[in-house]
Design a protein around this motif. Structure first.
Motif, PDB file in Angstrom:
ATOM      1  N   ARG A  32      -3.015  10.226   7.082  1.00  0.00           N
ATOM      2  CA  ARG A  32      -1.968  10.396   5.782  1.00  0.00           C
ATOM      3  C   ARG A  32      -0.889   9.533   6.163  1.00  0.00           C
ATOM      4  NH1 ARG A  32      -1.576  14.960   2.297  1.00  0.00           N
ATOM      5  NH2 ARG A  32       0.466  14.813   1.171  1.00  0.00           N
ATOM      6  N   GLU A  33      -0.492   9.215   7.460  1.00  0.00           N
ATOM      7  CA  GLU A  33       0.562   8.468   7.544  1.00  0.00           C
ATOM      8  C   GLU A  33       0.460   6.998   7.189  1.00  0.00           C
ATOM      9  OE1 GLU A  33      -0.596  10.683   9.930  1.00  0.00           O
ATOM     10  OE2 GLU A  33       0.879  11.990   9.371  1.00  0.00           O
ATOM     11  N   THR A  34      -0.714   6.613   7.437  1.00  0.00           N
ATOM     12  CA  THR A  34      -1.061   5.281   6.925  1.00  0.00           C
ATOM     13  C   THR A  34      -1.790   4.821   5.905  1.00  0.00           C
ATOM     14  OG1 THR A  34      -2.881   5.185   8.626  1.00  0.00           O
ATOM     15  CG2 THR A  34      -0.755   4.697   9.635  1.00  0.00           C
ATOM     16  N   ALA A  35      -2.263   5.928   5.139  1.00  0.00           N
ATOM     17  CA  ALA A  35      -3.357   5.776   4.013  1.00  0.00           C
ATOM     18  C   ALA A  35      -2.432   5.084   2.822  1.00  0.00           C
ATOM     19  CB  ALA A  35      -3.894   7.382   3.609  1.00  0.00           C
ATOM     20  N   THR A  36      -3.388   4.566   2.135  1.00  0.00           N
ATOM     21  CA  THR A  36      -2.639   3.924   0.713  1.00  0.00           C
ATOM     22  C   THR A  36      -2.508   5.060  -0.075  1.00  0.00           C
ATOM     23  OG1 THR A  36      -4.470   1.740   0.945  1.00  0.00           O
ATOM     24  CG2 THR A  36      -3.558   2.563  -1.339  1.00  0.00           C
ATOM     25  N   ASN A  96       6.719   2.118 -12.215  1.00  0.00           N
ATOM     26  CA  ASN A  96       7.968   2.421 -12.283  1.00  0.00           C
ATOM     27  C   ASN A  96       8.401   2.832 -11.076  1.00  0.00           C
ATOM     28  OD1 ASN A  96       8.394   1.345 -15.069  1.00  0.00           O
ATOM     29  ND2 ASN A  96       7.363   3.192 -15.814  1.00  0.00           N
ATOM     30  N   ASN A  97       7.602   3.579 -10.136  1.00  0.00           N
ATOM     31  CA  ASN A  97       8.081   4.225  -8.898  1.00  0.00           C
ATOM     32  C   ASN A  97       9.134   3.433  -8.176  1.00  0.00           C
ATOM     33  OD1 ASN A  97       4.971   6.134  -8.657  1.00  0.00           O
ATOM     34  ND2 ASN A  97       6.755   6.865  -9.272  1.00  0.00           N
ATOM     35  N   PRO A  98       8.746   2.070  -7.729  1.00  0.00           N
ATOM     36  CA  PRO A  98       9.681   1.290  -7.046  1.00  0.00           C
ATOM     37  C   PRO A  98      11.083   1.246  -7.262  1.00  0.00           C
ATOM     38  CG  PRO A  98       7.481   0.256  -7.211  1.00  0.00           C
ATOM     39  CD  PRO A  98       7.415   1.070  -8.224  1.00  0.00           C
ATOM     40  N   ASN A  99      11.378   1.422  -8.847  1.00  0.00           N
ATOM     41  CA  ASN A  99      12.529   1.519  -9.336  1.00  0.00           C
ATOM     42  C   ASN A  99      13.214   2.806  -9.171  1.00  0.00           C
ATOM     43  OD1 ASN A  99      12.127  -1.484 -10.303  1.00  0.00           O
ATOM     44  ND2 ASN A  99      11.073  -0.474 -12.190  1.00  0.00           N
ATOM     45  N   ASN A 100      12.531   3.915  -9.074  1.00  0.00           N
ATOM     46  CA  ASN A 100      13.213   4.924  -9.224  1.00  0.00           C
ATOM     47  C   ASN A 100      13.049   5.741  -7.631  1.00  0.00           C
ATOM     48  OD1 ASN A 100      10.486   6.303  -9.108  1.00  0.00           O
ATOM     49  ND2 ASN A 100      10.748   6.408 -11.573  1.00  0.00           N
ATOM     50  N   GLY A 101      12.324   5.186  -6.705  1.00  0.00           N
ATOM     51  CA  GLY A 101      12.312   5.682  -5.473  1.00  0.00           C
ATOM     52  C   GLY A 101      11.298   6.865  -5.448  1.00  0.00           C
ATOM     53  N   GLY A 102      10.261   6.942  -6.317  1.00  0.00           N
ATOM     54  CA  GLY A 102       9.411   7.981  -6.312  1.00  0.00           C
ATOM     55  C   GLY A 102       8.290   7.693  -5.195  1.00  0.00           C
ATOM     56  N   ASN A 103       7.819   8.878  -4.848  1.00  0.00           N
ATOM     57  CA  ASN A 103       6.857   8.736  -3.806  1.00  0.00           C
ATOM     58  C   ASN A 103       5.447   8.699  -4.602  1.00  0.00           C
ATOM     59  OD1 ASN A 103       8.974  11.072  -2.320  1.00  0.00           O
ATOM     60  ND2 ASN A 103       8.207   9.486  -1.023  1.00  0.00           N
ATOM     61  N   GLY A 104       4.553   8.299  -3.592  1.00  0.00           N
ATOM     62  CA  GLY A 104       3.234   8.043  -4.328  1.00  0.00           C
ATOM     63  C   GLY A 104       2.434   9.046  -3.856  1.00  0.00           C
ATOM     64  N   GLN A 105       1.143   8.943  -4.609  1.00  0.00           N
ATOM     65  CA  GLN A 105       0.451  10.205  -4.543  1.00  0.00           C
ATOM     66  C   GLN A 105      -0.736  10.027  -3.420  1.00  0.00           C
ATOM     67  OE1 GLN A 105      -0.405  13.261  -6.506  1.00  0.00           O
ATOM     68  NE2 GLN A 105       1.593  12.784  -7.478  1.00  0.00           N
ATOM     69  N   TYR A 106      -1.144  10.912  -2.731  1.00  0.00           N
ATOM     70  CA  TYR A 106      -1.823  10.960  -1.576  1.00  0.00           C
ATOM     71  C   TYR A 106      -3.417  11.854  -2.059  1.00  0.00           C
ATOM     72  CZ  TYR A 106      -4.190  11.982   2.747  1.00  0.00           C
ATOM     73  OH  TYR A 106      -5.144  12.259   3.897  1.00  0.00           O
ATOM     74  N   TYR A 107      -4.504  10.930  -1.896  1.00  0.00           N
ATOM     75  CA  TYR A 107      -5.809  11.497  -2.046  1.00  0.00           C
ATOM     76  C   TYR A 107      -6.497  11.973  -0.905  1.00  0.00           C
ATOM     77  CZ  TYR A 107      -5.307   9.257  -6.673  1.00  0.00           C
ATOM     78  OH  TYR A 107      -4.843   8.835  -8.071  1.00  0.00           O
ATOM     79  N   GLY A 108      -6.641  13.080  -0.683  1.00  0.00           N
ATOM     80  CA  GLY A 108      -7.460  13.782   0.151  1.00  0.00           C
ATOM     81  C   GLY A 108      -8.931  13.642   0.290  1.00  0.00           C
ATOM     82  N   SER A 109      -9.463  14.456   1.127  1.00  0.00           N
ATOM     83  CA  SER A 109     -11.019  14.173   1.125  1.00  0.00           C
ATOM     84  C   SER A 109     -11.602  14.708  -0.182  1.00  0.00           C
ATOM     85  CB  SER A 109     -11.667  15.205   2.348  1.00  0.00           C
ATOM     86  OG  SER A 109     -13.108  15.208   2.231  1.00  0.00           O
ATOM     87  N   TRP A 110     -12.629  13.602  -0.625  1.00  0.00           N
ATOM     88  CA  TRP A 110     -13.510  13.990  -1.680  1.00  0.00           C
ATOM     89  C   TRP A 110     -14.972  14.476  -1.279  1.00  0.00           C
ATOM     90  CZ3 TRP A 110     -13.215  12.287  -7.280  1.00  0.00           C
ATOM     91  CH2 TRP A 110     -11.863  12.133  -7.691  1.00  0.00           C
ATOM     92  N   ALA A 117       0.970  -1.181  -0.103  1.00  0.00           N
ATOM     93  CA  ALA A 117      -0.042   0.026   0.014  1.00  0.00           C
ATOM     94  C   ALA A 117       0.831   1.318   0.089  1.00  0.00           C
ATOM     95  CB  ALA A 117      -1.025  -0.027   1.218  1.00  0.00           C
ATOM     96  N   ARG A 118       2.053   1.040   0.594  1.00  0.00           N
ATOM     97  CA  ARG A 118       3.195   2.365   0.551  1.00  0.00           C
ATOM     98  C   ARG A 118       4.475   1.718   0.347  1.00  0.00           C
ATOM     99  NH1 ARG A 118       0.808   6.608   3.838  1.00  0.00           N
ATOM    100  NH2 ARG A 118       2.686   7.508   3.846  1.00  0.00           N
ATOM    101  N   THR A 119       5.200   2.206  -0.455  1.00  0.00           N
ATOM    102  CA  THR A 119       6.717   1.566  -0.850  1.00  0.00           C
ATOM    103  C   THR A 119       7.521   1.809   0.160  1.00  0.00           C
ATOM    104  OG1 THR A 119       7.220   3.556  -2.236  1.00  0.00           O
ATOM    105  CG2 THR A 119       6.208   1.666  -3.114  1.00  0.00           C
ATOM    106  N   ALA A 120       8.741   1.605   0.098  1.00  0.00           N
ATOM    107  CA  ALA A 120       9.684   2.027   1.143  1.00  0.00           C
ATOM    108  C   ALA A 120      10.043   3.090   1.212  1.00  0.00           C
ATOM    109  CB  ALA A 120      10.977   1.281   0.680  1.00  0.00           C
ATOM    110  N   ALA A 121       9.709   4.018   0.052  1.00  0.00           N
ATOM    111  CA  ALA A 121      10.234   5.371  -0.047  1.00  0.00           C
ATOM    112  C   ALA A 121       9.105   6.229   0.673  1.00  0.00           C
ATOM    113  CB  ALA A 121       9.832   6.139  -1.612  1.00  0.00           C
TER     114      ALA A 121
END
Length: 409
Positions: free
Chosen positions: A262-266, A272-286, A95-99
């Motif tokens: 936010r600290e535990t959200a998917t 390709n993100n895991p290969n380049n260490g990129g951070n994931g996107q966070y979706y706030g309230s809809w 749900a969240r990578t090492a980054a």
């Protein structure tokens, strides 16, 4: 007949009982004969090589087809149910990578279900239309806020037009805070019907139900006070109705359009993100743009809605369900070429940061119901850019997995 024999005091009682027993024995022979014929027919069917659905193969196909390109999603999960009962489920990846602080993905982990939300909104709309003695052919005009200026053609728009994406309204599927917020909906109605009324998939068609559902609810006896001229009130009342009448009946508490902390959200990635260490996107309230998207649910919760919709009348009556299926309200359009075992009913969801499959970060979700043999399926992934076997469509991949799970005996 058996009651009379039991209560008889006649000297011929024993003879009557013997006669009754004889008839039961004869009936039993007839029943056994019928069963024997059915068994013979079953054997004959087997001898004609009628394909049989292999649930294990369907599950394995899903796994294999998602992994076919060698670029497995960062995190994904699936459920398969049979006749409303969960049969298979599993999850893979993160749900969240090492980054972002490693966190495993599970079938109990919340994810933004994206446009699958439209299916849930359509269920609520059908409930309220029935409760108000309305049909999908009725006009939406009188259920919109009085202060909104109604542009050309709005007076002729029906609930069906919105639910089928055939409204002809002018909107875009970008910048959701602007286009799907209260002011964006008001501006859309003021602009009016300016496009062709053929199908044009627009989130605004379902975002309008964030106002229409509270409006329809307010007309019912015993409903809470609802001010549809007020943005905050329509948000709250839409979500309240959905919770009380769609999710609570299924014992799904606290389902909403706000993510986990936010600290535990998917988070949402590109493969390709895991290969380049990129951070994931966070979706706030809809909350401010809900209706056509934005629910945060677990894969298990999505499966439960499927089961209750397809196999009970808890959410909608069979009559309303038939209407939804006939017109694919809140669902994907039909695909006659691939629906080879009866009709398939599905809804896809997708949110991405761009149209570039190599960089777009986002979510993909899909629910499918196969009524022919009572199979329901959910697949979700927190990644875009995944290479699926033979297709770029998650729906098509599931259809292929299902169709290829019918085997010769």
């Amino acid at each position: 007949m058996s009651t009379k024999a039991k209560n008889s005091t006649s000297p011929n009682n024993s003879r009557s009982v013997q006669h009754l027993i004889s008839r039961i024995l004869v009936s039993g022979i007839i029943v056994l004969s019928i069963l024997g014929c059915e068994q013979d027919n079953a054997i004959t069917d087997l001898q004609t090589n009628t394909p049989i659905f292999d649930l294990d193969l369907f599950e394995q196909n899903i796994i294999d087809y998602i992994n076919a390109g060698g670029d497995t999603p960062v995190g994904w999960a699936y459920t398969i149910s049979k006749d409303g009962n969960l049969s298979r489920s599993n999850a893979f990846g993160k749900a969240r990578t090492a980054a972002d602080g490693t966190l495993n993905f599970t079938p109990q982990k919340e994810i933004n279900v994206a446009s699958v939300s439209k299916f849930y909104t359509a269920i609520a709309a059908m409930q309220l239309l029935e409760a108000n003695n309305l049909t999908i052919e009725d006009k939406i005009n009188t259920w919109l806020p009085d202060t909104w200026v109604k542009g050309p053609g709005v007076s002729e728009l029906t609930f069906k037009d919105l639910l089928k994406h055939e409204s002809g309204l002018q909107s875009t599927n970008t910048n959701f805070d602007t286009t799907l917020g209260y002011e964006g909906l008001q501006n859309c109605i003021q602009t009016g019907v300016v496009n062709s009324t053929t199908r044009n998939y627009l989130n605004v068609n379902f975002a309008l139900f964030r106002v229409l559902i509270p409006s329809l609810w307010s007309n019912l006896e015993g409903s809470p006070a609802i001010d549809i001229e007020n943005d905050a009130n329509t948000q709250f009342m839409y979500l309240l109705y959905m919770q009380q009448h769609v999710f609570d009946p299924l014992s799904l508490p606290l389902v909403g359009c706000v993510p986990e902390d936010r600290e535990t959200a998917t988070l949402y990635y590109n493969v390709n993100n895991p290969n380049n260490g990129g951070n994931g996107q966070y979706y706030g309230s809809w909350n401010n743009k809900s209706g056509g998207g934005g629910y945060f649910m677990t894969t298990m919760e999505m499966a439960k809605v499927n089961a209750y919709f397809e196999h009970t009348e808890v959410l909608v009556s069979n009559e309303q369900k038939a209407i939804m299926k006939l017109h694919r309200l809140g669902m994907d359009t039909a695909d006659p070429i691939d629906e080879i075992h009866g009709n398939y009913y599905s809804k896809a969801g997708s949110i991405g940061t761009s149209n570039d499959p190599t960089t777009s970060q986002g979510v993909q979700t899909q629910i499918v119901m196969f009524p022919f043999n009572g199979i329901d399926c959910v697949v979700v992934m927190n990644s875009q850019g995944v290479t699926l076997q033979g297709t770029i469509s998650l729906r098509q991949m599931i259809y292929n997995a299902y169709n290829n799970a019918w085997v010769q005996p």
